[in-house]
Design a protein around this motif. Structure first.
Motif, PDB file in Angstrom:
ATOM      1  N   MET A 198      45.363  35.704  34.417  1.00 16.24           N
ATOM      2  CA  MET A 198      44.277  34.882  33.893  1.00 16.24           C
ATOM      3  C   MET A 198      43.094  34.879  34.854  1.00 16.24           C
ATOM      4  O   MET A 198      41.936  34.813  34.418  1.00 16.24           O
ATOM      5  N   SER A 199      43.358  34.954  36.152  1.00 20.91           N
ATOM      6  CA  SER A 199      42.275  35.035  37.133  1.00 20.91           C
ATOM      7  C   SER A 199      41.458  36.304  36.937  1.00 20.91           C
ATOM      8  O   SER A 199      40.218  36.276  36.997  1.00 20.91           O
ATOM      9  N   VAL A 200      42.137  37.417  36.719  1.00 19.18           N
ATOM     10  CA  VAL A 200      41.447  38.687  36.498  1.00 19.18           C
ATOM     11  C   VAL A 200      40.568  38.595  35.253  1.00 19.18           C
ATOM     12  O   VAL A 200      39.392  38.993  35.268  1.00 19.18           O
ATOM     13  N   ALA A 201      41.131  38.049  34.171  1.00 14.58           N
ATOM     14  CA  ALA A 201      40.358  37.905  32.939  1.00 14.58           C
ATOM     15  C   ALA A 201      39.157  36.990  33.136  1.00 14.58           C
ATOM     16  O   ALA A 201      38.065  37.245  32.627  1.00 14.58           O
ATOM     17  N   SER A 202      39.369  35.923  33.907  1.00 12.02           N
ATOM     18  CA  SER A 202      38.277  34.986  34.160  1.00 12.02           C
ATOM     19  C   SER A 202      37.167  35.638  34.970  1.00 12.02           C
ATOM     20  O   SER A 202      35.984  35.566  34.606  1.00 12.02           O
TER      21      SER A 202
ATOM     22  N   PHE B 248      38.907  29.657  36.057  1.00 16.45           N
ATOM     23  CA  PHE B 248      40.268  29.935  36.516  1.00 16.45           C
ATOM     24  C   PHE B 248      40.310  31.033  37.577  1.00 16.45           C
ATOM     25  O   PHE B 248      41.283  31.139  38.323  1.00 16.45           O
ATOM     26  N   GLY B 249      39.262  31.843  37.677  1.00 14.79           N
ATOM     27  CA  GLY B 249      39.252  32.857  38.725  1.00 14.79           C
ATOM     28  C   GLY B 249      39.399  32.245  40.103  1.00 14.79           C
ATOM     29  O   GLY B 249      40.237  32.673  40.907  1.00 14.79           O
TER      30      GLY B 249
ATOM     31  N   LEU C 288      39.567  42.765  43.969  1.00 14.92           N
ATOM     32  CA  LEU C 288      39.253  42.129  42.690  1.00 14.92           C
ATOM     33  C   LEU C 288      37.848  41.551  42.694  1.00 14.92           C
ATOM     34  O   LEU C 288      37.078  41.733  41.737  1.00 14.92           O
ATOM     35  N   LEU C 289      37.503  40.851  43.767  1.00 16.23           N
ATOM     36  CA  LEU C 289      36.167  40.279  43.855  1.00 16.23           C
ATOM     37  C   LEU C 289      35.099  41.368  43.953  1.00 16.23           C
ATOM     38  O   LEU C 289      33.989  41.205  43.422  1.00 16.23           O
TER      39      LEU C 289
END
Length: 339
Positions: A187-191, A209-210, A237-238
């Motif tokens: 969910m963090s990735v999607a956010s 949620f990220g 990711l960032l």
């Protein structure tokens, strides 16, 4: 065991938010920004980003609690956990809103200014009682109160993830703890890559949620001794998220997550800094965050009524408002939040 890094970050972030709002909403701001345009202009423009610190910390602490439940194979009681979190957030919030309304009304009797508003109607009050003010699109009664509703939403989502992981047993492939981490990271990735790029979603948990999920990952990495490779994961990711769309707030999100992951390693150093006043400011940070807006609105009316104009008078009024805001936060903490 206390985490001194969390104490320090909460203390700093809460005070920056107070100064940020005083610079945005009070008549003392123009005189002070004219004197120190660089520093105060930066805080006025960018100070809101420190809320990212609170989001990461909230995810870190929520993961600590929920992973502890899963470790002990205790049932993740969704409603009981949600209710407990709601009351913890809402009790001081209700008091702070009541204070803001009362001080706003009293301030309006002394002198009117742009931030003074009429007494709220029943619907507006009811929306605030249940932390639905942004969702039902009623005017907020205090600055920054959106965070309280978002914190509750984020926690509810994470609790549901923990419940799902426990019930499915990680789909028979993972331990429940690993299942919770996998859901949170997904969910963090999607956010970060999708939802956080559209401000129309900013009244819902998935927009934030990220940052929250990186807090979850930071705690898991610390407890499992996976700091190095999770650090690479977060930086990567960032990096992708910033390449897709540049968002300065994500830089602070990443730094906070990296600090929390390494907080056990730097505890002996940071604890020296956070003794005494810093730890105290960290303890009362949430209450200060809630109460300061009402204090600032009343102080603005007083400044206008007194006709203050000189730099010295404005500086004194600004500092006094800041000190009173912290003192009021201390009273709210000991009288309501801590109880």
């Amino acid at each position: 065991m206390r985490n001194s890094t969390i104490d320090l970050l909460k203390a700093l972030a809460s005070q920056i938010i107070v100064v940020h709002h005083l610079l945005l909403y009070t008549p003392m701001s123009p005189a002070l920004q004219a004197k120190w345009p660089g520093l105060l202009g930066f805080i006025a423009d960018e100070g809101r980003y420190v809320v990212q610190i609170f989001l990461v910390i909230a995810g870190f602490l929520a993961a600590q609690s929920l992973l502890g439940l899963l470790d002990k194979a205790r049932e993740v009681a969704v409603w009981a956990l949600f209710k407990k979190r709601f009351l913890r957030l809402a009790k001081p919030f209700w008091v702070a809103i009541a204070v803001a309304v009362m001080l706003g009304w009293l301030g309006g009797k002394i002198a009117m200014h742009s931030e003074v508003s009429d007494l709220p109607g029943f619907t507006q009050l009811l929306a605030h009682v249940f932390l639905l003010h942004d969702i039902v699109e009623v005017e907020a009664l205090s600055a920054g109160v959106w965070y309280v509703a978002i914190d509750l939403q984020l926690y509810a989502v994470l609790v549901l993830m923990a419940w799902t992981s426990q019930r499915t047993g990680g789909l028979k492939l993972l331990e429940p703890q690993q299942g919770l981490l996998l859901l949170a990271v997904a969910m963090s990735v999607a956010s970060l890559l999708v939802w956080n790029r559209n401000a129309e979603h900013d009244e819902w948990a998935w927009y934030f949620f990220g940052a929250y999920g990186l807090g979850v990952a930071a705690h898991w990495a610390q407890r499992e001794g996976k700091v190095v490779w999770v650090s690479f994961l977060i930086v990567g990711l960032l990096g992708i998220a910033l390449w897709i769309e540049w968002r300065e707030r994500l830089l602070l999100t990443g730094v906070t997550a990296l600090l929390l992951m390494n907080s056990a390693r730097i505890e002996s150093l940071v604890s020296v800094i956070t003794q005494g006043p810093i730890r105290w400011l960290g303890d009362i940070s949430y209450s200060v965050f809630l109460i300061h807006y009402g204090i600032a609105m009343f102080a603005s009316s007083v400044v206008i009524a007194l006709g203050l104009e000189t730099f010295g008078a404005m500086l004194l009024a600004f500092l006094l408002t800041w000190v009173v805001s912290v003192a009021a936060g201390w009273v709210l903490y000991w009288g309501v939040e801590r109880g």
